[in-house]
Structures are given as structure tokens and as C-alpha cells.
Write an enzyme that holds these catalytic residues in place. Structure first.
Site, mmCIF file in Angstrom:
data_model
loop_
_atom_site.group_PDB
_atom_site.id
_atom_site.type_symbol
_atom_site.label_atom_id
_atom_site.label_comp_id
_atom_site.label_asym_id
_atom_site.label_seq_id
_atom_site.Cartn_x
_atom_site.Cartn_y
_atom_site.Cartn_z
ATOM 1 N N LYS A 1 0.356 -7.675 20.170
ATOM 2 C CA LYS A 1 -0.860 -8.207 21.061
ATOM 3 C C LYS A 1 -1.785 -8.940 20.204
ATOM 4 O O LYS A 1 -2.257 -9.924 20.520
ATOM 5 C CB LYS A 1 -1.598 -7.073 21.566
ATOM 6 C CG LYS A 1 -2.524 -7.272 22.674
ATOM 7 C CD LYS A 1 -3.296 -6.392 23.235
ATOM 8 C CE LYS A 1 -4.609 -6.866 24.133
ATOM 9 N NZ LYS A 1 -4.965 -5.428 24.969
ATOM 10 N N GLU B 1 0.931 -1.178 0.025
ATOM 11 C CA GLU B 1 -0.059 0.107 0.046
ATOM 12 C C GLU B 1 0.804 1.344 0.093
ATOM 13 O O GLU B 1 0.611 2.336 0.257
ATOM 14 C CB GLU B 1 -1.128 0.059 1.039
ATOM 15 C CG GLU B 1 -0.479 -0.045 2.713
ATOM 16 C CD GLU B 1 -1.323 -0.193 3.561
ATOM 17 O OE1 GLU B 1 -1.876 -1.116 3.834
ATOM 18 O OE2 GLU B 1 -1.938 1.000 4.172
ATOM 19 N N ARG C 1 -10.755 1.502 17.878
ATOM 20 C CA ARG C 1 -11.183 0.230 18.154
ATOM 21 C C ARG C 1 -12.026 -0.829 17.284
ATOM 22 O O ARG C 1 -12.033 -1.818 17.546
ATOM 23 C CB ARG C 1 -11.896 0.332 19.647
ATOM 24 C CG ARG C 1 -10.965 0.719 20.858
ATOM 25 C CD ARG C 1 -11.549 0.709 21.968
ATOM 26 N NE ARG C 1 -10.588 1.207 23.057
ATOM 27 C CZ ARG C 1 -9.773 0.281 23.792
ATOM 28 N NH1 ARG C 1 -9.810 -0.813 23.317
ATOM 29 N NH2 ARG C 1 -8.906 0.756 24.409
ATOM 30 N N ASN D 1 4.808 -2.820 12.337
ATOM 31 C CA ASN D 1 3.821 -3.355 11.540
ATOM 32 C C ASN D 1 4.317 -3.078 10.023
ATOM 33 O O ASN D 1 4.255 -1.986 9.357
ATOM 34 C CB ASN D 1 2.395 -2.690 11.627
ATOM 35 C CG ASN D 1 1.227 -3.499 10.778
ATOM 36 O OD1 ASN D 1 1.554 -4.067 9.988
ATOM 37 N ND2 ASN D 1 0.122 -2.775 10.875
ATOM 38 N N CYS E 1 -3.130 -4.489 4.187
ATOM 39 C CA CYS E 1 -2.197 -5.408 4.651
ATOM 40 C C CYS E 1 -2.253 -6.908 4.057
ATOM 41 O O CYS E 1 -1.266 -7.530 4.441
ATOM 42 C CB CYS E 1 -2.205 -5.338 6.249
ATOM 43 S SG CYS E 1 -1.940 -3.661 6.932
ATOM 44 N N HIS F 1 -1.337 -12.128 10.707
ATOM 45 C CA HIS F 1 -1.070 -10.594 10.801
ATOM 46 C C HIS F 1 -0.763 -9.948 11.739
ATOM 47 O O HIS F 1 -1.345 -10.458 13.007
ATOM 48 C CB HIS F 1 -2.128 -9.999 9.763
ATOM 49 C CG HIS F 1 -2.004 -8.501 9.711
ATOM 50 N ND1 HIS F 1 -0.816 -8.136 9.246
ATOM 51 C CD2 HIS F 1 -2.757 -7.519 10.086
ATOM 52 C CE1 HIS F 1 -0.754 -6.710 9.204
ATOM 53 N NE2 HIS F 1 -1.940 -6.143 9.664
#
Lengths: 348, 134
Positions: free
Chosen positions: A239, A80, A199, A266, A112, A234
Site C-alpha cells: 500500500k 540490517e 502508525r 518487505n 531499509c 521503498h
């Protein structure tokens, strides 16, 4: 059976620690270190982008595959952060490795999971017999706006896979894809940085798609978590892949080697394919591996892979992923990082 | 940068393609039409290795405008095969630790951008050989 003939990865040397970013924006570094399990992230040098990292990863994949680049019938780059809005990254990569001119070339985008998309399509063409070998690359110089939560994780890296049917080092036993319209993360045309739903990127997006893809491919193939030696998910932070693995019933020893994000960050399209490269660096013949990507928007590709005896012959033919991650790092302060990433510019 | 100019240089900048005289064996990078040692006109295409030895270097502190963001930076002369030297930037390195005789790898990097809208020019630069890439 078709599968991976050669693989390679590339990680830049530069790093920035979470504390260095938090110091500038007045945020709590510990919340990122404990909450999202992020310590530091890779940073591309000013002369590195998706094209340069793709070329280096592809050259390493060729070293392991030991094939002539003219036998590659497709070059696909998933990212991307393609340097050009119009002009494929893959054309430069194909030219640089000597795969031109009889080669099909395309750039892929799906947040991603663009990298596993490239793998998915190259694998399909190899299986169909349309091409002898296909090169699929997953690479990103991820963008995160200054001060945004993404800035603590957005990193850089690339992984390249050469797929074929001869001298296979990793057989692909099954593939699966799960996709819905879920607007959790996006970047509109002409915008430099992506936006995200906070979130909302968690349960309805990452976890729903990642878990559904993993469960779907295991159900179809009749496998269970305990059948796998390794599982790679991924990894937008440290976490999420841990929680996904735990929800599915995987143990730490199965997912730990493929989770690079605590010290890599990431790498967006590169994230799960780079985790796979780290696992392949240490896998033994006969190991069963689950790879599950995730791309915002949203979708998830699942792969079940099994290493062959040839994996031992090719592991040492190029730099390993963990050694690039852990060795000869060069740390940046925030000012230099901001300059490297074009967040501050010299006056004309 | 006119696109056609950099396009003509792709074989050298991207793949380190050199020309070896079929009569006397002298290697040219970039290739020539006529060998300056024996005047022969037939050449064999060879590829230089992506590694070499640092023969000499300098630190650029007052760069041309296109490279002003990068100063100070190193430019080195690197011997890739006996008798053949190339010139390029040395990156990802501590400038005070560079030394003649140092082994270097060549990596594919962005060389320069033609402004904000022009073509991107890629090619080779040298990096140290260490635990990161060996």
C-alpha cells in the site's frame, strides 16, 4: 557519465502466505491482504543469509557487467541483518567473487535504505575517479517478531549493482538525500527483533521522507512525474509505495513494475533496489527512472537514472527478478517457516 | 571448526578453483602438489563451472549432529567437467524427484555454523535448474 554497468538480483524459492501466518496468531488475513496489499512473502532457506544472497546477486551483476572482478575497487553491502555483529559481510562477498585483495570493503546500516547508501557511496567514488568500478549490494533476511505486524511482511532478497564510467547501461543523472532524526523503527543492541512506532511509521516517517526526497530531486533536476517511464519507491508493504506514488502524481503504469512487495514482502534494504532490478529487466533504451528509498531513523535517497542502448544487451545475461519472484516457488507451513527462521529450536 | 582450516579452503569452497597439470592436463579439485598421473609439479589454476550433472546421490536420514536440523537431506556426486566430480548437498529440491543425469546449478550457501559463537563456514551446494534460475 557514471552509472550502472551491471546488475543482479536474488530471491529465495521459499514462500509463506499471509493466511498461514494469520491462522497461527488468530489475526485477520484479509486485513493484511486488502489493507496492506500483502499476499505472501519470500523466506530464506536455513542455509541462506545476507552473505549468500549477496554473493549470488553479485555474481549475476558480474555476468551482466562482463568485467573482471579484480577491477572492482570497492565492495559495499547494505543490510540490517548482517550475519556477523563484528566481521564485514563484504569481505566474504569480495573473496567469493574474486575481488580481493586490492579492494575497499565496508558494511552499511541505515534500516531499509542501507542498500541505496551503498549505491550512493560507490557512485561517488566512481565519479571521483578513485575507483574504476564499485559493487553496491542491498540485501536482507528481514526480522519480524512472531505475531507482530512485521511478521506478515519481513522477507528476504538481494540486489547488486556494479557502478562505473565505461559501458554504462544505466546513467545516473542525479542523486539526492533527505534525512532527519525520526525514531519510527529501531533495534537496540543485542535485541533479535526490531521495535516500531505503529502508525508513527507512516506519515511522519515513510511518507514525509519519501515524498520530500522525490520532490527534492525532481525540483533540483527540473523534472516532473510525467517525464518518467518508471518510478520505484521503498515498499514496506503493497500500500505505502502506491500511496506515495499517487500523492506525487505518478500513474499506475509508472510504479506497478517496480512494486514487488505484494508477493515478495518487505526485503528491507533490498526493497527499492530489487524493484529497480525488476524495472531494468524490462526497460528500453532512453527510459527515465526515479528511484526513492526509505530507511527508518529516518532518511530517503533519491536517484534519477536513464537507460542506455546497452541495457538491451545485458538484460538476458542473468535470471530476471520477476521470474525468480513468480516461478518454482516452494510454499511453507508456519511450523517449517518458524524452524527455518530460528523461531523454534531443537533441544540441545 | 578452527578458522585457519576453513580459511585455507576458501579458494575451493568460494570460487571452485582447481589445478590443471601443465604436462598431462589432468584436473585436480582440490589442487595437489604432485600430479598422480605423470608426477609433474607445475599446475595452471582453473575455475570449475557452477553447474554440473548428478552422477549419484544418497538421502541422509541419520545425520551428524551439526546437520541434525536438516534431515532428511540429499548429498550428491556432481560432475562439473568431464572426469571431475565433486560432492555436496543438494538443496531446494524435492528429494523424490532427484534423478541421476539431472542438471544442477551450484549456489553459494552456508555450510555449517561453529556453534552459536564460532565462525560461519560458507561454500557451494547444488540446486535444481528450473524457471527460477535459468
Amino acid at each position: 557519465m557514471a552509472g550502472i554497468v551491471g546488475y543482479g538480483s536474488y530471491i529465495p524459492r521459499y514462500r509463506i502466505k499471509v493466511e498461514e501466518i494469520a491462522k497461527v496468531w488468530g489475526t485477520d488475513a484479509e486485513s493484511y491482504k486488502k489493507g496492506l496489499m500483502l499476499q505472501e512473502k519470500s523466506v530464506p532457506a536455513p542455509d541462506q543469509d545476507v552473505i549468500t544472497m549477496s554473493v549470488e546477486a553479485a555474481r549475476r551483476a558480474l555476468s551482466r557487467a562482463q568485467i573482471h572482478p579484480q577491477k572492482i575497487g570497492a565492495v559495499y553491502v547494505g543490510s540490517e541483518s548482517h550475519p556477523y555483529a563484528v566481521k564485514p559481510s563484504g569481505t566474504v562477498v569480495a573473496e567469493a567473487i574474486g575481488a580481493t585483495p586490492e579492494v575497499h570493503c565496508a558494511d552499511f546500516e541505515f534500516a531499509c535504505k542501507a542498500g541505496t547508501e551503498a549505491m550512493f557511496v560507490a557512485y561517488g567514488l566512481v565519479c571521483s575517479g578513485k575507483i574504476q568500478y564499485g559493487l553496491a549490494i542491498a540485501a536482507d533476511t528481514s526480522q519480524g517478531a512472531p505475531g507482530d505486524a512485521l511478521e506478515f511482511s519481513a522477507a528476504a532478497g538481494a540486489a547488486a549493482y556494479i557502478l562505473g564510467t565505461e559501458n554504462v547501461a544505466v546513467e545516473i543523472e542525479d542523486t539526492y538525500s533527505f534525512c532527519t532524526d525520526t525514531p519510527d523503527f529501531w533495534r537496540r543492541e543485542y535485541q533479535h527483533y526490531p521495535e516500531h512506532g505503529g502508525r508513527f511509521t507512516g506519515e511522519p516517517a515513510y511518507f514525509h521522507h519519501t515524498l520530500s526526497s522525490a520532490q527534492g530531486i525532481m525540483k533540483r533536476s527540473g523534472t516532473k512525474p510525467e517525464d518518467f517511464k518508471y518510478a520505484i519507491f521503498h515498499q514496506p508493504n503493497g500500500k505505502f509505495p502506491m500511496l506515495a506514488a499517487q500523492k506525487l502524481g505518478f500513474k499506475r503504469e509508472q510504479w506497478e513494475d517496480g512494486r514487488l512487495s505484494p508477493t515478495l514482502g518487505n526485503t528491507y534494504s533490498g526493497a527499492s533496489p530489487m524493484g529497480l532490478s525488476a524495472v531494468l529487466d524490462k526497460a528500453a533504451p532512453g527510459d527515465l527512472i526515479l528511484l526513492v528509498s526509505f530507511g527508518s531513523g529516518a532518511g530517503s535517497d533519491g536517484f534519477i537514472l536513464r537507460t542506455t542502448d546497452r541495457i538491451k544487451d545485458i538484460q538476458g545475461k542473468a535470471p530476471k527478478t520477476k521470474q525468480q519472484l513468480d516461478c518454482a516457488k516452494r510454499y511453507l507451513d508456519y511450523g517449517t517457516y518458524a524452524k527455518f527462521r530460528g523461531k523454534i529450536l531443537k533441544a540441545d | 571448526m578452527f578458522p585457519a582450516k576453513i580459511w585455507r579452503e576458501f579458494p575451493q569452497r568460494y570460487r571452485l578453483e582447481a589445478a590443471k597439470c601443465k604436462k598431462c592436463g589432468k584436473v585436480f579439485f582440490p589442487p595437489r602438489l604432485v600430479c598422480n598421473a605423470c608426477s609433474h609439479r607445475e599446475f595452471e589454476e582453473i575455475k570449475l563451472p557452477w553447474e554440473g550433472t548428478l552422477v549419484s546421490y544418497t538421502i541422509i536420514r541419520t545425520p551428524p549432529s551439526a546437520f541434525s536440523d536438516q534431515a532428511p537431506y540429499a548429498v550428491g556426486i556432481i560432475e562439473t567437467i568431464p572426469g571431475l566430480q565433486i560432492t555436496c548437498q543438494i538443496v531446494d529440491a524435492d528429494l523424490d524427484k532427484l534423478h541421476i543425469g539431472q542438471k544442477l546449478l551450484l549456489e553459494f550457501r552456508l555450510i555449517q555454523k561453529d556453534g552459536k559463537q564460532g565462525v560461519l563456514c560458507y561454500g557451494y551446494k547444488a540446486v535444481p535448474i528450473d524457471a527460477h534460475n535459468s
